[in-house]
Design a protein around this motif. Structure first.
Motif, mmCIF file in Angstrom:
data_model
loop_
_atom_site.group_PDB
_atom_site.id
_atom_site.type_symbol
_atom_site.label_atom_id
_atom_site.label_comp_id
_atom_site.label_asym_id
_atom_site.label_seq_id
_atom_site.Cartn_x
_atom_site.Cartn_y
_atom_site.Cartn_z
ATOM 1 N N THR A 1 8.808 -36.123 -24.395
ATOM 2 C CA THR A 1 8.710 -35.190 -25.149
ATOM 3 C C THR A 1 8.446 -34.964 -25.770
ATOM 4 N N ARG A 2 9.689 -33.431 -25.003
ATOM 5 C CA ARG A 2 10.536 -32.728 -25.734
ATOM 6 C C ARG A 2 12.001 -33.374 -26.227
ATOM 7 N N VAL A 3 11.954 -34.452 -26.331
ATOM 8 C CA VAL A 3 13.075 -34.713 -27.444
ATOM 9 C C VAL A 3 11.945 -35.511 -28.544
ATOM 10 N N GLY A 4 10.650 -35.826 -28.701
ATOM 11 C CA GLY A 4 10.152 -35.959 -29.772
ATOM 12 C C GLY A 4 9.628 -37.671 -29.350
ATOM 13 N N LEU A 5 9.746 -38.979 -28.492
ATOM 14 C CA LEU A 5 10.213 -40.229 -28.087
ATOM 15 C C LEU A 5 8.950 -40.280 -27.621
ATOM 16 N N THR A 6 7.631 -42.159 -28.073
ATOM 17 C CA THR A 6 6.786 -42.157 -26.981
ATOM 18 C C THR A 6 7.199 -42.915 -26.133
#
Length: 291
Positions: A21-26
């Motif tokens: 989530t920190r790198v913005g991935l689902t």
């Protein structure tokens, strides 16, 4: 309360989810990057299934995690069977129960350890003679070969106190630990001398909880709190029982045991006065440690 392998899976999964989530991935996007189905990522993140060290590395690569210490810690939590300086205990798989291997793997990667001991000297501070006497009493009926192996494991664990960086050990010992004669007067005298020597190490803080403290929060039994510098979400409390260990991972448990440990420290002697108490007990010439 959970057993070690379950706790490790859940903590590993939670940390991998946080990194994703920190790198913005689902979860679906992460699965696509490594060529998996989305359900596999979900099972790993919820701790519903185990994960191989190689798969952990794939996810860490996908999330851009470069920190070598964090990568190694997460691989160890995956239960790596690979050889290496942090996995020496795998050579003793035939004599070590899984819960003990879990304990050692956490100990090898932790940056700090807080422990309350009510019966024996902490394993990281034991002499060979004392370790043998304790192990023989705790594991009755073992042949000499197995006993020797268990003692070697206990001594090998002590390397964490001299690593780079060393494990920070904060120990509170009930006075009964110092006065319980284990292995005979000679063994106990040498053990107390070793304890005093270790207490002077900069990475060791040792405090004695005197009998005069009366009843205290630690009367329910010993415990260990492992802490990790890279992420407090991996911190865990370990409670040892005769045939198993329990691992407490909930925030409420960690908070309760941390507060209990701080209370014990306040009631314990200072490190300097604790050294004096150890020296005083070791100075008894007739061997009557329980006097």
């Amino acid at each position: 309360m959970q057993h070690g392998p379950v706790v490790r899976r859940r903590k590993l999964g939670a940390e991998l989810r946080s990194l994703r989530t920190r790198v913005g991935l689902t979860s679906g996007e992460a699965a696509g990057l490594v060529g998996w189905h989305q359900s596999k990522v979900s099972r790993i993140e919820t701790g519903a299934s185990g994960v191989k060290p190689a798969d952990v590395r794939l996810l860490l690569d996908a999330y851009g995690v470069q920190d070598p210490d964090l990568r190694e810690l997460l691989v160890v939590l995956a239960g790596s069977e690979e050889s290496g300086r942090h996995h020496w205990w795998h050579a003793y798989r035939g004599v070590l129960p899984p819960t003990y291997r879990d304990f050692i793997s956490l100990e090898s990667q932790a940056t700090a350890m807080r422990t309350l001991e009510t019966s024996v000297i902490p394993g990281l501070l034991q002499t060979r003679e004392y370790a043998r006497a304790v192990t023989r009493a705790a594991v009755e009926g073992q042949d000499d070969q197995r006993l020797d192996a268990l003692v070697e494991v206990r001594l090998a664990r002590q390397d964490v106190l001299h690593g780079r960086p060393p494990l920070e050990l904060n120990a509170v010992l009930d006075e009964a630990v110092l006065r319980r004669e284990v292995g005979g007067p000679g063994v106990m005298a040498r053990q107390l001398a070793r304890l005093a020597e270790a207490a002077r190490l900069p990475q060791v803080r040792l405090q004695v909880l005197p009998f005069s403290a009366g009843a205290h929060v630690g009367v329910t039994g010993p415990f260990v709190i492992f802490s990790f510098s890279r992420t407090s979400d991996l911190d865990v409390v370990v409670l040892d029982h005769l045939t198993s260990s329990l691992y407490l991972e909930r925030k409420e448990d960690l908070t309760a045991y941390s507060e209990a440990f701080n209370t014990l420290r306040r009631h314990a002697l200072s490190p300097e006065d604790s050294l004096d108490r150890i020296a005083g007990i070791a100075g008894i010439s007739d061997g009557s440690y329980g006097a």
